[in-house]
Design a protein around this motif. Sequence first.
Motif, mmCIF file in Angstrom:
data_model
loop_
_atom_site.group_PDB
_atom_site.id
_atom_site.type_symbol
_atom_site.label_atom_id
_atom_site.label_comp_id
_atom_site.label_asym_id
_atom_site.label_seq_id
_atom_site.Cartn_x
_atom_site.Cartn_y
_atom_site.Cartn_z
ATOM 1 N N GLN A 100 -31.495 36.813 78.170
ATOM 2 C CA GLN A 100 -30.875 36.862 79.503
ATOM 3 C C GLN A 100 -29.390 37.155 79.375
ATOM 4 N N VAL A 101 -28.927 38.162 80.095
ATOM 5 C CA VAL A 101 -27.501 38.460 80.134
ATOM 6 C C VAL A 101 -26.869 37.565 81.198
ATOM 7 N N PHE B 165 -25.297 32.037 73.427
ATOM 8 C CA PHE B 165 -24.190 32.469 72.580
ATOM 9 C C PHE B 165 -23.034 32.993 73.420
ATOM 10 N N THR B 166 -21.831 32.579 73.054
ATOM 11 C CA THR B 166 -20.618 33.167 73.608
ATOM 12 C C THR B 166 -20.145 34.227 72.623
ATOM 13 N N LEU B 167 -20.048 35.465 73.067
ATOM 14 C CA LEU B 167 -19.763 36.576 72.177
ATOM 15 C C LEU B 167 -18.270 36.811 71.997
ATOM 16 N N ARG B 168 -17.924 37.262 70.831
ATOM 17 C CA ARG B 168 -16.535 37.582 70.509
ATOM 18 C C ARG B 168 -16.058 38.746 71.376
ATOM 19 N N ALA C 217 -23.222 41.498 75.765
ATOM 20 C CA ALA C 217 -24.505 40.843 75.975
ATOM 21 C C ALA C 217 -25.637 41.852 76.172
ATOM 22 N N GLU C 218 -25.356 42.948 76.843
ATOM 23 C CA GLU C 218 -26.380 43.972 77.055
ATOM 24 C C GLU C 218 -26.839 44.554 75.723
ATOM 25 N N VAL D 97 -24.876 35.335 76.373
ATOM 26 C CA VAL D 97 -26.268 35.754 76.316
ATOM 27 C C VAL D 97 -27.144 34.558 75.953
ATOM 28 N N LYS D 98 -28.294 34.452 76.604
ATOM 29 C CA LYS D 98 -29.223 33.346 76.365
ATOM 30 C C LYS D 98 -30.527 33.900 75.814
#
Length: 552
Positions: free
Chosen positions: A154-155, A107-110, A123-124, A161-162
Amino acid sequence: MPRTGPRPLPLLAALSAGTLLLTACGSGGTGPAADSASATPVQGGSLTYATDVEPISFDIHVSQQDITGAIQRNVFDSLVHQDAKGEFQPWLATKWEIGPDLKSYTFTLRDGVKFTDGTPFDAEAVKLNFDRIVAKETKSQYAASLLGPYTGTQVVDPHTVKVTFSEPFAPFLQAASTAYLGFYSPKAIKENGAKLGAGGPADVGTGPFVFTAYTKGQSAQFSRNPDYNWAPADAAHQGPAYLDKLTIRFLTEDSVRLGALTSGQVQVAEPIPPASVKTVQGDPKIKLLSTDAPGANYALVLNTSKAPLDDPNVRKAVQRGIDLDTDVKSVYFGVYKRAWSPISPTTPDYDKSLENSWPHDKAAAEKALDAAGWTTRDDAGYRTKNGQRLTLEWPLPPAEFVREQRETLGQAIQADLKKIGIEVTRPRLDIGTYIKNVYGGQEHIADYSWARFDPDVLRLYFNSASQPAKGGQNATFYKDAQLDEWTNTGKTTFDKVVRKDLYTKTQQRAIDLALIVPLYVRTAVVGQSAQVHGLTADPNTWLNFHDAWLGQ
């Protein structure tokens, strides 16, 4: 997500979910989409919403209750959003990539999202929350099952984040759209992790409302998050909620809740009791909105590990000995329809061919009991074998957890089964004992429903790995190679043709084995003042107050 007695505890009774959008069925009602488009939204004001069940725990990572998800949806956002068509849209994640083996989701976070305590969403935070859900000390009752064969997060970088799984896991996107896989502020987890179930200011999310106060037995209060600007793309508006304040009152008595709505003490109330629907339809000050719930229907779940329900003939007698058409119609006045499948007609891959395939048949039920050896009767008319009465225990949770006239329906079912010689006892247990007994397989019958807009709910109900003691929902305690194979395969593919075949066979086999007696299809009936505009529901029938506003 779970309603039986309560709006779920897993096995208590999962609150039913609803379909996609509320549709008006009352006088003067035009539906939320129409009324919000025909007027200019007004900023400000306080709205009070009355519901019939109070959460046992507000911790979204722990609770299985549907009411927890419904309330906390206002406080917690998700990675993805499931729209009215069941498709997945960006939310806290702007995009995602699914591994070709369906074992990973990246995922690519906003950018720019913050929790209401000022902590950045990154991601954390995703990793911390998902790891918390599966940690043994969290004692997750539902969210952990939504993560399925989770192996870790996984960060990759602060905004990537994966999430990985030990085997293909197609249901993850739908699971990731629910409030149960929402995100607490890392600071809140660190400082108040053990207190999140108590609700109130300790519950810190990224959503449109802030949980400001909670008074047990009375109400929960929420205030507008002034910084909110990351609603899903199909929201009616971007930016903060229109309402300044949202109050949720817990009014368990139908007459009290309905009276509060008609007198104007509350602006929204749910559910409207079926016996009152026609009366409310005639009130010009109220719009009546209804939504058919997807997911698992309210049902009797038969514990096959406990005699005499280990005998399929006894289970079949229970299934065919209940006059559901009459019982459901008399208790629910046609508002709820009797069920034929473990899942509702609005759930993807519903098997319509099951309709009318197992009608009430007293003669067939009695023949099945004869075949099982219960051929004699005692002075009270109950069947006996080897001097033992044919008795099934179906416990009741505390009264505050019994909704939708289910106790009344239960009395009708008891009367039906008595006619064929089966005694059904209904001891009322405290909530702790109720959960312990049902999870532990000590009761003959459990009753619940489960709100989820995905046929993977069938895996939770019938896969032998979905053990109640480990947070699963399979209170049948039945191990069947075919049900395991079909539901395991279903979670490994996005192929619609394959999934439909697998889930159709699963529904049919669950009925054929008499593992379950689906009772009714729940319709979420919400009453709202004509002053309320812009109110919608998500695919779980959870009300969306972000777009709601008060007019004249």
